[in-house]
Design a protein around this motif. Structure first.
Motif, PDB file in Angstrom:
ATOM      1  N   ASP A  83      52.772  16.401  -2.384  1.00  0.00           N
ATOM      2  CA  ASP A  83      51.762  15.865  -1.476  1.00  0.00           C
ATOM      3  C   ASP A  83      50.556  16.791  -1.430  1.00  0.00           C
ATOM      4  O   ASP A  83      50.696  18.003  -1.391  1.00  0.00           O
ATOM      5  N   VAL A  84      49.373  16.186  -1.424  1.00  0.00           N
ATOM      6  CA  VAL A  84      48.133  16.965  -1.377  1.00  0.00           C
ATOM      7  C   VAL A  84      47.993  17.615   0.003  1.00  0.00           C
ATOM      8  O   VAL A  84      48.078  16.950   1.034  1.00  0.00           O
ATOM      9  N   VAL A  85      47.792  18.923  -0.009  1.00  0.00           N
ATOM     10  CA  VAL A  85      47.613  19.656   1.251  1.00  0.00           C
ATOM     11  C   VAL A  85      46.254  19.278   1.849  1.00  0.00           C
ATOM     12  O   VAL A  85      45.232  19.371   1.169  1.00  0.00           O
ATOM     13  N   PRO A  86      46.227  18.818   3.094  1.00  0.00           N
ATOM     14  CA  PRO A  86      44.966  18.392   3.705  1.00  0.00           C
ATOM     15  C   PRO A  86      43.915  19.494   3.664  1.00  0.00           C
ATOM     16  O   PRO A  86      44.213  20.658   3.921  1.00  0.00           O
ATOM     17  N   GLY A  87      42.699  19.113   3.276  1.00  0.00           N
ATOM     18  CA  GLY A  87      41.588  20.050   3.246  1.00  0.00           C
ATOM     19  C   GLY A  87      41.513  20.893   1.990  1.00  0.00           C
ATOM     20  O   GLY A  87      40.632  21.738   1.867  1.00  0.00           O
ATOM     21  N   SER A  88      42.429  20.673   1.027  1.00  0.00           N
ATOM     22  CA  SER A  88      42.461  21.556  -0.143  1.00  0.00           C
ATOM     23  C   SER A  88      41.661  21.023  -1.335  1.00  0.00           C
ATOM     24  O   SER A  88      41.489  21.729  -2.318  1.00  0.00           O
ATOM     25  N   ILE A  89      41.196  19.778  -1.274  1.00  0.00           N
ATOM     26  CA  ILE A  89      40.508  19.192  -2.440  1.00  0.00           C
ATOM     27  C   ILE A  89      39.092  19.751  -2.551  1.00  0.00           C
ATOM     28  O   ILE A  89      38.312  19.681  -1.599  1.00  0.00           O
ATOM     29  N   GLN A  90      38.796  20.333  -3.723  1.00  0.00           N
ATOM     30  CA  GLN A  90      37.461  20.896  -3.964  1.00  0.00           C
ATOM     31  C   GLN A  90      36.941  20.368  -5.286  1.00  0.00           C
ATOM     32  O   GLN A  90      37.639  20.454  -6.300  1.00  0.00           O
ATOM     33  N   VAL A 128      45.618  21.572  -3.782  1.00  0.00           N
ATOM     34  CA  VAL A 128      46.928  22.200  -3.641  1.00  0.00           C
ATOM     35  C   VAL A 128      47.922  21.108  -3.275  1.00  0.00           C
ATOM     36  O   VAL A 128      47.621  20.239  -2.453  1.00  0.00           O
ATOM     37  N   ILE A 129      49.100  21.154  -3.926  1.00  0.00           N
ATOM     38  CA  ILE A 129      50.154  20.204  -3.572  1.00  0.00           C
ATOM     39  C   ILE A 129      51.356  20.961  -3.039  1.00  0.00           C
ATOM     40  O   ILE A 129      51.515  22.154  -3.274  1.00  0.00           O
ATOM     41  N   GLY A 130      52.199  20.215  -2.315  1.00  0.00           N
ATOM     42  CA  GLY A 130      53.445  20.785  -1.815  1.00  0.00           C
ATOM     43  C   GLY A 130      53.377  21.061  -0.334  1.00  0.00           C
ATOM     44  O   GLY A 130      52.488  20.593   0.370  1.00  0.00           O
ATOM     45  N   ALA A 131      54.362  21.809   0.132  1.00  0.00           N
ATOM     46  CA  ALA A 131      54.427  22.209   1.529  1.00  0.00           C
ATOM     47  C   ALA A 131      54.894  23.648   1.544  1.00  0.00           C
ATOM     48  O   ALA A 131      55.707  24.041   0.717  1.00  0.00           O
ATOM     49  N   GLU A 132      54.354  24.445   2.441  1.00  0.00           N
ATOM     50  CA  GLU A 132      54.775  25.851   2.523  1.00  0.00           C
ATOM     51  C   GLU A 132      56.293  25.918   2.656  1.00  0.00           C
ATOM     52  O   GLU A 132      56.869  25.097   3.347  1.00  0.00           O
ATOM     53  N   LYS A 178      44.455  22.235 -11.006  1.00  0.00           N
ATOM     54  CA  LYS A 178      43.066  22.055 -11.424  1.00  0.00           C
ATOM     55  C   LYS A 178      43.036  20.902 -12.410  1.00  0.00           C
ATOM     56  O   LYS A 178      43.709  20.949 -13.448  1.00  0.00           O
ATOM     57  N   TYR A 179      42.312  19.838 -12.066  1.00  0.00           N
ATOM     58  CA  TYR A 179      42.240  18.661 -12.931  1.00  0.00           C
ATOM     59  C   TYR A 179      41.016  18.762 -13.831  1.00  0.00           C
ATOM     60  O   TYR A 179      39.892  18.876 -13.351  1.00  0.00           O
ATOM     61  N   VAL A 180      41.255  18.718 -15.145  1.00  0.00           N
ATOM     62  CA  VAL A 180      40.167  18.862 -16.113  1.00  0.00           C
ATOM     63  C   VAL A 180      40.121  17.666 -17.070  1.00  0.00           C
ATOM     64  O   VAL A 180      39.561  17.761 -18.148  1.00  0.00           O
ATOM     65  N   GLY A 181      40.718  16.555 -16.671  1.00  0.00           N
ATOM     66  CA  GLY A 181      40.812  15.397 -17.569  1.00  0.00           C
ATOM     67  C   GLY A 181      39.485  14.694 -17.769  1.00  0.00           C
ATOM     68  O   GLY A 181      38.508  14.945 -17.075  1.00  0.00           O
ATOM     69  N   LYS A 182      39.477  13.787 -18.750  1.00  0.00           N
ATOM     70  CA  LYS A 182      38.252  13.051 -19.060  1.00  0.00           C
ATOM     71  C   LYS A 182      38.052  11.856 -18.130  1.00  0.00           C
ATOM     72  O   LYS A 182      36.940  11.429 -17.885  1.00  0.00           O
ATOM     73  N   ASP A 183      39.143  11.308 -17.628  1.00  0.00           N
ATOM     74  CA  ASP A 183      39.030  10.156 -16.742  1.00  0.00           C
ATOM     75  C   ASP A 183      38.608  10.616 -15.354  1.00  0.00           C
ATOM     76  O   ASP A 183      38.975  11.710 -14.938  1.00  0.00           O
ATOM     77  N   PRO A 184      37.859   9.776 -14.659  1.00  0.00           N
ATOM     78  CA  PRO A 184      37.517  10.153 -13.283  1.00  0.00           C
ATOM     79  C   PRO A 184      38.786  10.250 -12.440  1.00  0.00           C
ATOM     80  O   PRO A 184      39.776   9.584 -12.724  1.00  0.00           O
ATOM     81  N   LEU A 185      38.718  11.091 -11.455  1.00  0.00           N
ATOM     82  CA  LEU A 185      39.876  11.269 -10.590  1.00  0.00           C
ATOM     83  C   LEU A 185      40.152   9.985  -9.821  1.00  0.00           C
ATOM     84  O   LEU A 185      39.230   9.307  -9.396  1.00  0.00           O
ATOM     85  N   PRO A 186      41.428   9.630  -9.665  1.00  0.00           N
ATOM     86  CA  PRO A 186      41.719   8.402  -8.907  1.00  0.00           C
ATOM     87  C   PRO A 186      41.219   8.491  -7.465  1.00  0.00           C
ATOM     88  O   PRO A 186      41.308   9.548  -6.851  1.00  0.00           O
ATOM     89  N   ASP A 187      40.693   7.380  -6.968  1.00  0.00           N
ATOM     90  CA  ASP A 187      40.205   7.330  -5.575  1.00  0.00           C
ATOM     91  C   ASP A 187      41.341   7.563  -4.592  1.00  0.00           C
ATOM     92  O   ASP A 187      41.104   7.867  -3.428  1.00  0.00           O
ATOM     93  N   THR A 188      42.559   7.364  -5.071  1.00  0.00           N
ATOM     94  CA  THR A 188      43.719   7.526  -4.197  1.00  0.00           C
ATOM     95  C   THR A 188      44.062   8.990  -3.964  1.00  0.00           C
ATOM     96  O   THR A 188      44.956   9.281  -3.188  1.00  0.00           O
ATOM     97  N   LEU A 189      43.357   9.906  -4.660  1.00  0.00           N
ATOM     98  CA  LEU A 189      43.626  11.333  -4.427  1.00  0.00           C
ATOM     99  C   LEU A 189      42.911  11.757  -3.147  1.00  0.00           C
ATOM    100  O   LEU A 189      41.723  12.048  -3.156  1.00  0.00           O
ATOM    101  N   ILE A 190      43.644  11.737  -2.065  1.00  0.00           N
ATOM    102  CA  ILE A 190      43.097  12.124  -0.762  1.00  0.00           C
ATOM    103  C   ILE A 190      44.151  13.003  -0.076  1.00  0.00           C
ATOM    104  O   ILE A 190      45.268  13.130  -0.567  1.00  0.00           O
ATOM    105  N   ASP A 191      43.786  13.583   1.056  1.00  0.00           N
ATOM    106  CA  ASP A 191      44.734  14.399   1.813  1.00  0.00           C
ATOM    107  C   ASP A 191      46.041  13.639   2.036  1.00  0.00           C
ATOM    108  O   ASP A 191      46.022  12.463   2.405  1.00  0.00           O
TER     109      ASP A 191
END
Length: 98
Positions: free
Chosen positions: A14-21, A30-34, A41-54
């Motif tokens: 799970d995406v840690v809230p506030g970690s997307i830069q 950052v994914i996971g839980a403490e 770090k995403y370096v792909g050619k496709d745009p990032l999915p809109d579903t990538l949110i906190d």
């Protein structure tokens, strides 16, 4: 001997809230839980999915960097309803056959 740096892996968590830069085309989060978290770090050619949110569940495929950052070239993200997700899970890592 195989080491984790050369293996193609899939990680999910799970995406840690506030970690997307966003930095140009590169997106870090950052994914996971403490205490088990992983910087991705995403370096792909496709745009990032809109579903990538906190708190979305991110599935990234790529390689583990020697700095401990997972460098992904493909990404999937699926939103979880708040009813599905009572607790955040840690990071799952699995080997890819390709």
């Amino acid at each position: 001997k195989e080491n984790a740096y050369d293996l193609r892996l899939q990680v999910s968590g799970d995406v840690v809230p506030g970690s997307i830069q966003r930095d140009g085309k590169v997106v870090s989060f950052v994914i996971g839980a403490e205490p088990q978290t992983l910087r991705v770090k995403y370096v792909g050619k496709d745009p990032l999915p809109d579903t990538l949110i906190d708190r979305a569940t991110a599935m990234a495929t790529g390689k583990m960097g020697r700095d401990g950052v997972f460098v992904a070239d493909t990404m999937l993200a699926k939103c979880a309803s708040k009813y599905e997700k009572e607790t955040a899970a840690g990071v799952q890592i699995s080997k890819k056959s390709n």
